[in-house]
Design an enzyme around this catalytic site. Structure first.
Site: not given
Ligand code: PLP
Length: 354
Positions: A100, A167, A191
């Protein structure tokens, strides 16, 4: 049969939330209308959005500290470019700790210079890079607090005077941190805080307005802040279910209480991985994530038997990400300790049988 859901995302949410969320589809707040059919400008929904925004700041201890919370669409992946669009004038520093993070770097490069200050790509992201400096002349520093795919988690964050962007998609609301050390936090809801369809973005307002480029309205944090996260139709149901999940978290005692649970779950599983000779982890021990535990069998020949055993026990979603293989147990906030015990029992049964 009771299911034990280890899915990495979209993922387990509390049963109480599912009940209340389904009731709201049939009749929201005894209004005779479904939450799905009312205007996002109606008082009922504006209240939902306002509570979701303020509760997210409250849970993180960020009220009255110059932060604004938004619920945007486009996933965390959209934030990879929105961050750079709004903050990257010349150069930004990025920590490359996983898939990511790499994707965030790729998008940022479209807007300016990216300096990768640390990377663990050399060992397939099995650890968190540690010895690096954040230059003082960059527009911001970007990192990923939890690497969902590889199962590593940052335990420390660098001290720096530049804005810190993080993030936190896969560990938001899971552990206590001094969140005021961050200037922009984003997290795709699916998540650990709700269903897919909305992304929480928390911004310290004073970092905005520094770039010279023109920003399209939908990409502009200031526009969304100015419209209280209602510039256009928000993902009403995803925001509502995220709100229910945040209320549930508050009832549990907030982040402090859930962190204790999360630590217990992670400890239970990791100690089995460590003592059971049939299993091995593939990440550096000091960087292990309390949210996503990755591991593998020491003997490939046991795969079919192990897979059958955990499926028979009602376990779902234990396969590792396709880029890593092996197994991944995602132990998000709503996963009960009992579910981890079931998995650990299956692992020790395998040892007894083999
Ligand atoms: C799943 C995830 C993403 C991507 O998320 P989307 O909502 O599918 O764009 C980005 N960063 C991390 C750390 C993730 O676990």
């Amino acid at each position: 049969m009771k299911k034990h859901n280890y899915s990495a995302g979209p993922c387990i949410l509390p049963q109480e939330v599912f009940k209340e969320a389904s009731q709201a589809i049939l009749d929201y707040n005894n209004s005779g209308l479904s939450i799905l059919e009312i205007s996002h400008r109606s008082k009922d929904f504006v209240d939902v959005m306002e509570e979701a925004r303020s509760l997210s700041l409250e849970l993180l201890g960020l009220e009255n500290k110059g932060y604004k919370a938004l619920f945007l669409q486009g996933g965390a992946s959209m934030q990879f470019l929105m961050v750079a669009y709004n903050l990257l004038e010349k150069k930004a520093a990025y920590l490359n700790s996983g898939t990511w993070a790499s994707k965030a770097i790729k998008e940022a490069k479209l807007f300016g210079e990216v300096q990768v200050v640390g990377s663990s790509e050399d060992k397939n992201f099995s650890y968190i890079p540690k010895k690096y400096d954040v230059p003082g002349d960059v527009d911001y520093f970007h990192c990923t607090s939890n690497n969902t795919i590889f199962g590593t988690q940052m335990k420390k964050f660098p001290k720096t005077a530049v804005p810190v962007v993080c993030d936190m998609s896969s560990d938001i609301f899971s552990r206590q941190l001094d969140f005021s050390k961050f200037d922009l936090i984003y997290a795709g809801a699916q998540k650990n805080m709700g269903p897919a369809g909305t992304t929480l973005v928390i911004i310290k307002e004073d970092i905005l307005g520094e770039v010279s480029r023109k920003i399209p309205s939908m990409m502009d944090y200031k526009v969304h802040i100015g419209k209280d996260s209602m510039f256009n139709t928000p993902a009403v149901y995803a925001v509502y279910v995220s709100l229910l999940t945040m209320r549930w978290l508050k009832e549990q005692g907030g982040i402090k209480a859930i962190e204790e649970q999360n630590e217990k779950k992670a400890q239970l599983l990791y100690s089995e991985i460590d003592i059971n000779p049939l299993f091995k982890g593939f990440t550096a021990k000091e960087d292990r994530s309390i949210m996503n535990a990755t591991f593998n069998l020491t003997k490939d020949s046991l795969k079919d038997e192990f897979d059958k055993m955990w499926k028979d026990a009602g376990i779902n979603g234990l396969n590792g990400h396709r880029s890593v293989g092996g197994y991944r147990a995602s132990m998000y906030n709503a996963l009960p300790l009992e579910s981890v015990q079931i998995l650990v029992d299956v692992m020790s049964d395998l040892e007894r049988k083999a």
